[in-house]
Each structure stands twice: as structure tokens, then as C-alpha cells.
Design an enzyme around this catalytic site. Structure first.
Site, PDB file in Angstrom:
ATOM      1  N   LYS A 198       7.671 -17.734  28.040  1.00 36.40           N
ATOM      2  CA  LYS A 198       7.921 -17.211  29.379  1.00 36.40           C
ATOM      3  C   LYS A 198       9.375 -17.489  29.720  1.00 36.40           C
ATOM      4  O   LYS A 198       9.797 -18.648  29.768  1.00 36.40           O
ATOM      5  CB  LYS A 198       7.005 -17.889  30.384  1.00 36.40           C
ATOM      6  CG  LYS A 198       7.343 -17.501  31.804  1.00 36.40           C
ATOM      7  CD  LYS A 198       6.305 -17.982  32.751  1.00 36.40           C
ATOM      8  CE  LYS A 198       6.672 -17.617  34.170  1.00 36.40           C
ATOM      9  NZ  LYS A 198       5.629 -18.025  35.099  1.00 36.40           N
ATOM     10  N   GLU A 238       7.817 -22.872  20.300  1.00 36.01           N
ATOM     11  CA  GLU A 238       6.831 -22.983  21.387  1.00 36.01           C
ATOM     12  C   GLU A 238       5.461 -22.502  20.901  1.00 36.01           C
ATOM     13  O   GLU A 238       4.430 -23.107  21.191  1.00 36.01           O
ATOM     14  CB  GLU A 238       7.258 -22.131  22.598  1.00 36.01           C
ATOM     15  CG  GLU A 238       8.400 -22.700  23.419  1.00 36.01           C
ATOM     16  CD  GLU A 238       7.927 -23.735  24.443  1.00 36.01           C
ATOM     17  OE1 GLU A 238       6.735 -24.047  24.467  1.00 36.01           O
ATOM     18  OE2 GLU A 238       8.780 -24.241  25.201  1.00 36.01           O
ATOM     19  N   LYS A 253       6.487 -12.907  27.932  1.00 33.03           N
ATOM     20  CA  LYS A 253       6.743 -12.428  29.284  1.00 33.03           C
ATOM     21  C   LYS A 253       8.197 -12.653  29.666  1.00 33.03           C
ATOM     22  O   LYS A 253       8.691 -13.754  29.428  1.00 33.03           O
ATOM     23  CB  LYS A 253       5.822 -13.215  30.213  1.00 33.03           C
ATOM     24  CG  LYS A 253       6.044 -13.045  31.674  1.00 33.03           C
ATOM     25  CD  LYS A 253       5.118 -13.974  32.395  1.00 33.03           C
ATOM     26  CE  LYS A 253       5.405 -13.920  33.862  1.00 33.03           C
ATOM     27  NZ  LYS A 253       4.637 -14.873  34.603  1.00 33.03           N
ATOM     28  N   SER A 279       6.101  -7.491  37.023  1.00 33.06           N
ATOM     29  CA  SER A 279       6.226  -6.738  38.277  1.00 33.06           C
ATOM     30  C   SER A 279       7.542  -5.967  38.400  1.00 33.06           C
ATOM     31  O   SER A 279       7.559  -4.823  38.847  1.00 33.06           O
ATOM     32  CB  SER A 279       6.059  -7.691  39.458  1.00 33.06           C
ATOM     33  OG  SER A 279       7.051  -8.706  39.416  1.00 33.06           O
ATOM     34  N   TYR A 318       0.359  -3.899  35.565  1.00 38.46           N
ATOM     35  CA  TYR A 318      -0.026  -3.462  36.902  1.00 38.46           C
ATOM     36  C   TYR A 318      -0.410  -1.983  36.902  1.00 38.46           C
ATOM     37  O   TYR A 318      -1.040  -1.508  37.830  1.00 38.46           O
ATOM     38  CB  TYR A 318       1.137  -3.712  37.890  1.00 38.46           C
ATOM     39  CG  TYR A 318       1.458  -5.181  37.987  1.00 38.46           C
ATOM     40  CD1 TYR A 318       0.694  -6.014  38.786  1.00 38.46           C
ATOM     41  CD2 TYR A 318       2.485  -5.757  37.228  1.00 38.46           C
ATOM     42  CE1 TYR A 318       0.947  -7.377  38.848  1.00 38.46           C
ATOM     43  CE2 TYR A 318       2.747  -7.111  37.283  1.00 38.46           C
ATOM     44  CZ  TYR A 318       1.968  -7.911  38.092  1.00 38.46           C
ATOM     45  OH  TYR A 318       2.207  -9.257  38.143  1.00 38.46           O
TER      46      TYR A 318
HETATM   47  C1  PBG Z   1       4.230 -18.087  38.119  1.00 37.74           C
HETATM   48  C2  PBG Z   1       4.122 -16.694  37.649  1.00 37.74           C
HETATM   49  C3  PBG Z   1       5.127 -15.743  37.823  1.00 37.74           C
HETATM   50  C4  PBG Z   1       4.639 -14.556  37.288  1.00 37.74           C
HETATM   51  C5  PBG Z   1       3.353 -14.787  36.794  1.00 37.74           C
HETATM   52  N1  PBG Z   1       3.048 -16.137  37.018  1.00 37.74           N
HETATM   53  C6  PBG Z   1       6.447 -15.859  38.507  1.00 37.74           C
HETATM   54  C7  PBG Z   1       7.362 -16.944  38.164  1.00 37.74           C
HETATM   55  O1  PBG Z   1       7.299 -17.546  37.100  1.00 37.74           O
HETATM   56  O2  PBG Z   1       8.220 -17.222  38.991  1.00 37.74           O
HETATM   57  C8  PBG Z   1       5.390 -13.273  37.285  1.00 37.74           C
HETATM   58  C9  PBG Z   1       4.635 -12.055  36.957  1.00 37.74           C
HETATM   59  C10 PBG Z   1       5.290 -10.781  37.332  1.00 37.74           C
HETATM   60  O3  PBG Z   1       6.472 -10.704  37.697  1.00 37.74           O
HETATM   61  O4  PBG Z   1       4.585  -9.771  37.249  1.00 37.74           O
HETATM   62  N2  PBG Z   1       3.316 -18.965  37.762  1.00 37.74           N
END
Ligand code: PBG
Length: 330
Positions: A198, A238, A253, A279, A318
Site C-alpha cells: 500500500k 513485504e 494499492k 477512489s 467502485y
Molecule cells: C485507510 C484506507 C485508505 C483507503 C482504503 N483504506 C486511505 C488511506 O490509506 O489514507 C483508500 C481507498 C481508496 O482511495 O479508494 N485505512
């Protein structure tokens, strides 16, 4: 030039739909798609952004969207809670309320007994007043205290009926700690889907608006726990750790900017990989389509195909419900 030139003509395999179909290396199916769903406490407004995938469902409204997902053929949903700010604090204490919003939602869904996978994001940012995914001690995100807190949250969610726990915090050792606690409490059948790679990304903006978790700026940065976009080899490291600690699936992600990471992990591990088309990526397609610059349907389908080509087994998106409609029509 001989009449036969060139002897190899790649376009022979592209000349009609049936032949393109036969030689296609990648297919996108309805059950490749996982739908994120936001749930809210009743006192909160439902639609912070004017797009259906970012609608925040109350517990009462939840069965309807679940049935819609189920009848359209979606295999699994991923739940994200939106918590009243009055319940947020420095430590994210509300996360450990055994009767909190997520736990209530899971119990409700279990009661109606729908044959759909229930994934939950295991994170503290919906519950902390500062929007971080961790507990702050001495002005730093404290790794081990956060892991302890997340483990407690994971147990509450497993007890409430979650099929899969998805820790999205990027603390070290959290997969192992959660696996151990789950096994100890008799939840050895529950999956851990680790957000393995991530990245500290600028593509999460709309999500943070929907969840109401804008990080307070200050000394601490999400970069102290989420990965640096400049690094690829670290993602493999990781992944190896997460797999050894008991992760059943890995999430990469955001999605499209990190296809190289999906490809690398899919070639070097045998653990199923999920791509998270986040998103901000959703909004880029949506707003460009609204402005008339690109075709929404083709752009979303092409993005999902790219994830599968890179090596992702499934996609969290989404656009899942829209893509399902398009796939079922064609
Ligand atoms: C936080 C989390 C985030 C997203 C999923 N889980 C945001 C962040 O890490 O600040 C983002 C998902 C998206 O943008 O669709 N636990």
C-alpha cells in the site's frame, strides 16, 4: 518485394471479433469484481459526493445494496465504516467497541445469510481524530501499540461474522499477530487479506472525504508507514513477510500506477493478488467521461483487463456494479 511479404502478419489474428476472442489471453468476468461499500451511523449525511459508489449506507439501507450486489453476481463486498466525529479520539478507541458500527453491520448481514463474501477493512483511520491509521505515542505512530489495537479490532470483526480481515495500516508484524489471535480464538477459517503493498499515494483523496478521515498535517506523515512510490523491490519483501505470517491474499494499492508491482508479485509468489482500483482512479475516469473526453464503460473495462493481464486475480473497484451491467449486456 515478394508478394508474400511479410510472411508473418500479426493483423491476421485481429481481423474479426471471433478470432480476437479465441486468441485473447485475458478475460474479465463478473466474479472477478469486489465491491467496496461504505456504511454510516444514522446521524451522518448519506452522500458526501454525488456518485453512487460513494454513497454511505445506513444499517437499514444495507440489505438493499447487498441484494443488488448479490443478484448482479458480485462474489464479495468490502465494508468501510464512517463514524461520527464525536466518537473519534486520539487512540481510535471506538474501533474496539464490540457493538460498533462495523460489528453491527456484520451481524445484520449474517442474519440475512446472503451467500456473498464479507471482507472488512481493518484500520484505525475511521476512528482516530487525527485520521492516522495508527496510535500516536510520543509524536510517532507506534507500531506495536497499533498492532495490538488492530488485533483487537480484527477479533471483534471476526466474532461479528467477517469472512476476511483486510489490515490496511502497513504496520510491521500485523498479519502474524492477527493470524495468531484469530487461530487462538477459534477463527482459523477466517481469511487475512493483507494490504501488502500500500503506497503513500495521492489517489486516496475521495475516499478520505467519504470516510471523513483527513489526516491532520503536522510532524507525522502517512509516509512513515505507507510505502514510498519510488520503491518496487520493497514490495516483494513485504509480500514474503506477509505470506510467511499467514496472509491468504495480497492487495496492491493503488491500481494502475502500480501494475509493475502486481506483475512482480504475481510472478514471484503463488498467493492470489487483488488489485485495488482506488477512489482517485475512479474519479479520474468518471470526471473525464463526464467532460466528454473518454468513454466511461470502455475505460473501466480496459482498466480491469489491465489488472488481470498484469497478474491480479480479482479487482476491488467502485465501478463494480456498472461493470457487471456492461459485462452482462455484451
Ligand atoms: C485507510 C484506507 C485508505 C483507503 C482504503 N483504506 C486511505 C488511506 O490509506 O489514507 C483508500 C481507498 C481508496 O482511495 O479508494 N485505512
Amino acid at each position: 518485394m515478394p508478394a508474400s511479404f511479410p510472411s508473418t502478419r500479426h493483423r491476421r489474428l485481429r481481423q474479426s471479433s471471433w478470432i480476437r476472442q479465441i486468441v485473447a489471453e485475458t478475460a474479465l468476468a463478473v466474479d472477478d469484481l469486489i465491491l467496496p461499500i461504505f456504511i454510516r451511523e444514522d446521524s451522518l449525511p448519506a452522500a458526501p459526493l454525488p456518485y453512487k459508489p460513494f454513497y454511505r449506507y445506513s444499517l437499514n439501507e444495507l440489505p438493499k445494496i447487498l441484494e443488488e450486489a448479490l443478484t448482479s453476481g458480485i462474489s464479495a463486498i468490502m465494508l468501510f465504516p464512517v463514524i461520527e466525529s464525536a466518537k473519534k479520539d486520539q487512540h481510535g478507541s471506538e474501533a474496539c467497541n464490540a457493538n460498533g458500527l462495523l460489528a453491527q453491520a456484520l451481524r445484520l448481514i449474517k442474519q440475512i445469510n446472503l451467500p456473498i463474501g464479507l471482507f472488512v477493512d481493518v484500520a484505525l483511520d475511521p476512528y482516530t481524530s487525527h485520521g492516522h491509521d495508527g496510535v500516536i505515542i510520543n509524536n510517532k505512530i507506534d507500531n506495536d501499540a497499533t498492532v495490538e489495537h488492530l488485533t483487537e479490532l480484527a477479533l471483534i470483526l471476526a466474532d461479528a461474522g467477517a469472512d476476511a480481515l483486510a489490515p490496511s495500516d502497513m504496520m510491521d508484524g500485523r498479519v502474524g499477530a492477527i493470524r495468531k489471535a484469530l487461530d487462538h480464538k477459534g477463527f482459523s477459517d477466517r481469511l487475512i487479506i493483507s494490504y501488502t503493498a500500500k503506497y503513500a499515494s495521492s489517489f486516496y483523496g475521495p475516499f478520505r472525504t467519504v470516510v471523513g478521515a483527513h489526516t491532520l498535517t503536522g510532524l507525522i506523515d502517512k509516509k512513515t508507514y505507507q510505502m514510498d512510490p519510488r520503491n518496487a523491490r520493497e514490495a516483494l519483501q513485504e509480500a514474503i513477510f506477509d505470506i510467511n505470517e499467514g496472509a491468504d491474499m495480497l492487495i496492491v494499492k493503488p491500481g494502475l500506477p502500480y501494475l509493475d508491482i502486481i506483475s512482480e508479485l504475481s510472478q514471484k509468489t503463488a498467493t492470489p493478488i487483488l488489485a485495488y482500483h482506488v477512489s482517485g482512479e475512479y474519479m479520474m475516469v468518471k470526471t473525464a467521461a463526464e467532460a466528454g473526453y473518454i468513454d466511461e464503460k470502455n475505460a473501466f473495462i480496459e482498466s480491469c483487463i489491465a489488472f488481470k493481464r498484469a497478474g491480479a486475480r480479482s479487482i476491488i473497484t467502485y465501478a463494480a456494479l456498472d461493470i457487471v451491467k456492461w459485462l452482462n449486456k455484451s
